[in-house]
Design an enzyme around this catalytic site. Sequence first.
Site, mmCIF file in Angstrom:
data_model
loop_
_atom_site.group_PDB
_atom_site.id
_atom_site.type_symbol
_atom_site.label_atom_id
_atom_site.label_comp_id
_atom_site.label_asym_id
_atom_site.label_seq_id
_atom_site.Cartn_x
_atom_site.Cartn_y
_atom_site.Cartn_z
ATOM 1 N N GLU A 336 0.807 -1.225 0.000
ATOM 2 C CA GLU A 336 0.000 0.000 0.000
ATOM 3 C C GLU A 336 0.841 1.277 0.000
ATOM 4 O O GLU A 336 0.542 2.229 0.705
ATOM 5 C CB GLU A 336 -0.943 -0.016 1.206
ATOM 6 C CG GLU A 336 -1.952 -1.151 1.123
ATOM 7 C CD GLU A 336 -2.857 -1.241 2.324
ATOM 8 O OE1 GLU A 336 -4.026 -1.600 2.130
ATOM 9 O OE2 GLU A 336 -2.396 -0.962 3.441
HETATM 10 N N1 IFG Z 1 -4.289 -3.979 4.341
HETATM 11 C C1 IFG Z 1 -3.066 -3.509 4.978
HETATM 12 C C2 IFG Z 1 -2.930 -3.804 6.459
HETATM 13 C C3 IFG Z 1 -4.244 -3.764 7.204
HETATM 14 C C4 IFG Z 1 -5.260 -4.625 6.485
HETATM 15 C C5 IFG Z 1 -6.528 -4.764 7.291
HETATM 16 C C6 IFG Z 1 -1.934 -5.501 4.103
HETATM 17 C C7 IFG Z 1 -0.678 -6.131 3.565
HETATM 18 C C8 IFG Z 1 -5.508 -4.031 5.127
HETATM 19 N N2 IFG Z 1 -1.930 -4.160 4.304
HETATM 20 O O1 IFG Z 1 -2.908 -6.201 4.343
HETATM 21 O O2 IFG Z 1 -2.044 -2.850 7.036
HETATM 22 O O3 IFG Z 1 -4.709 -2.443 7.368
HETATM 23 O O4 IFG Z 1 -7.335 -5.794 6.804
#
Ligand code: IFG
Length: 525
Positions: A336
């Site tokens: 992200e």
């Molecule tokens: N995606 C984010 C996490 C977390 C997650 C919650 C990943 C690799 C959503 N990154 O999953 O930091 O916020 O479900």
Amino acid sequence: MRKTLSRAVLGATVLGLAAMAAPGSAAAGPAPSERQVTDLVPAPVQAIADPAASFRLTPFTVIHAGRGAGDVATYLRGLLRPATGYPLPVVPVNPGRSTISLDLGHADPRVGSEGYQLDVTKSGVRLRANTSAGLFEGVQSLRQLLPSAIDAKTVQHRTWTIAGGSVLDYPRFGHRGAMLDVARHFFTPAQVKTYIDQIVQYKINTLHLHLSDDQGWRIEIKSWPRLATEGGKTAAYGDPGGYYTQAEYQEIVAYAASRHITVVPEIDMPGHTNAAQATYAELNCDGVAVPPRTDIEVGYSSLCIGSPITYRFVEDVIRELAAITPGKYIGIGGDEAHSTSAEDYRAFYEKVSPLVAKYGKLITGWHEIAKTPLPTSAVPQYWDQGGPNADVAAAAARGNKFIMSPANRAYLDMKYTAETPLGQSWAGLVEVRDAYDWDPATFVPGVGEQSVAGVEAPLWTETIRTNDNIEYMAFPRLPGIAEIGWSPQEARNWDGYRERLAKQAPRWVVQGIDFYRSPQVDWRG
Ligand code: IFG
């Protein structure tokens, strides 16, 4: 030798006479049907039940530890003593009767480095493995052949039969992990140890700790001391923060190692870095510290890719973390990075990835890092929801193996149903069957059996604050992920698994695990 043996046996005799007189000890009988070697979770490679061959534990039973098996024998003793009250001395010589014998180095080569052979007969129990880890995993199976009351913390006056039969077992994948996000909410070493003891029952062998994020920094870095002391103060929703001193982190690592679990520490970057950048102004491109953030947005932060100090920071963190991490892998994040351009992202990892090897470690990280140059020893962690991914398939073709953690199957923070009070649902609702009924070797095109290092169940903690919360989201889905990591694919099917899973519930009740009673399972307790 004789003195030790006679003292141990004498001790057993004295206590044994007392226990035998104990009220309410019913006559032994074959293990009830709900506890056979064919009920084990994870499902073993080979299991032949022989209910008539159940072994009865008595106050005279001893645990024989062959050479090198002492640690696991002592661990087993610790598991069995509270509920039985029996002495169960660990002895170096097999007395040949009423013995649980742990034998290191004489197992069938097929069991490899984590498998075992377990044979239970009326006259005794024999557990063989080629490594301590294999003996340890065999003990997890042995536990499940005893009544669920075995996990009680106080003496239960009853008979203790170990279901008869034989097992030859070994894992499909080497990486069988659980991830705990200690950044959104902080969990003390004691809380982490509780989770460790819950997941080892299902032969999990890796604990990935997500140690930093926008909302908090959780590990002491001596060369950047305010990271923990200040960056550790905050948590999601303004909840209390916290951090591990390096000594406390090493205490967690040692405890995990005593349960044959390897800790993989992760420092997320170049995104998910607000806590660090709120603490050290020089980590921001404009030299001004950003305000701390405790909301749960993602994707708004980025280290300053063009600034040399960024790489001194990253190198200092990797160096200090590597020095206190005996495991082979360090997680370098990569997810992200919506506020980092594609060029900057690549430039960042071209500088950062070599630092992991410089300090003697191997790379893991979220699968986006597969876009950047990586050694084939790097093990990216897949977290998307299936379907083709050219970068992932290309990395697999180059020889990288992947940890499979699809968000719509393995994310333990996904709600079970719309009514689940905890968790999120951006990857959909994940009921117990959704988390179980998938094959990591066919989930992503181009990522076949040989490109899968294993599986991992992440628990992100934006909405998770207590061990009860952890338990509700991890149980019953974590045992299913553990079975996917351990059992042969052909041994797995939902109808059979849901029956075996149902029989695990009495154990969780005795252990005080606050699990979700999914309507998909006919729970047995
Ligand atoms: N995606 C984010 C996490 C977390 C997650 C919650 C990943 C690799 C959503 N990154 O999953 O930091 O916020 O479900």
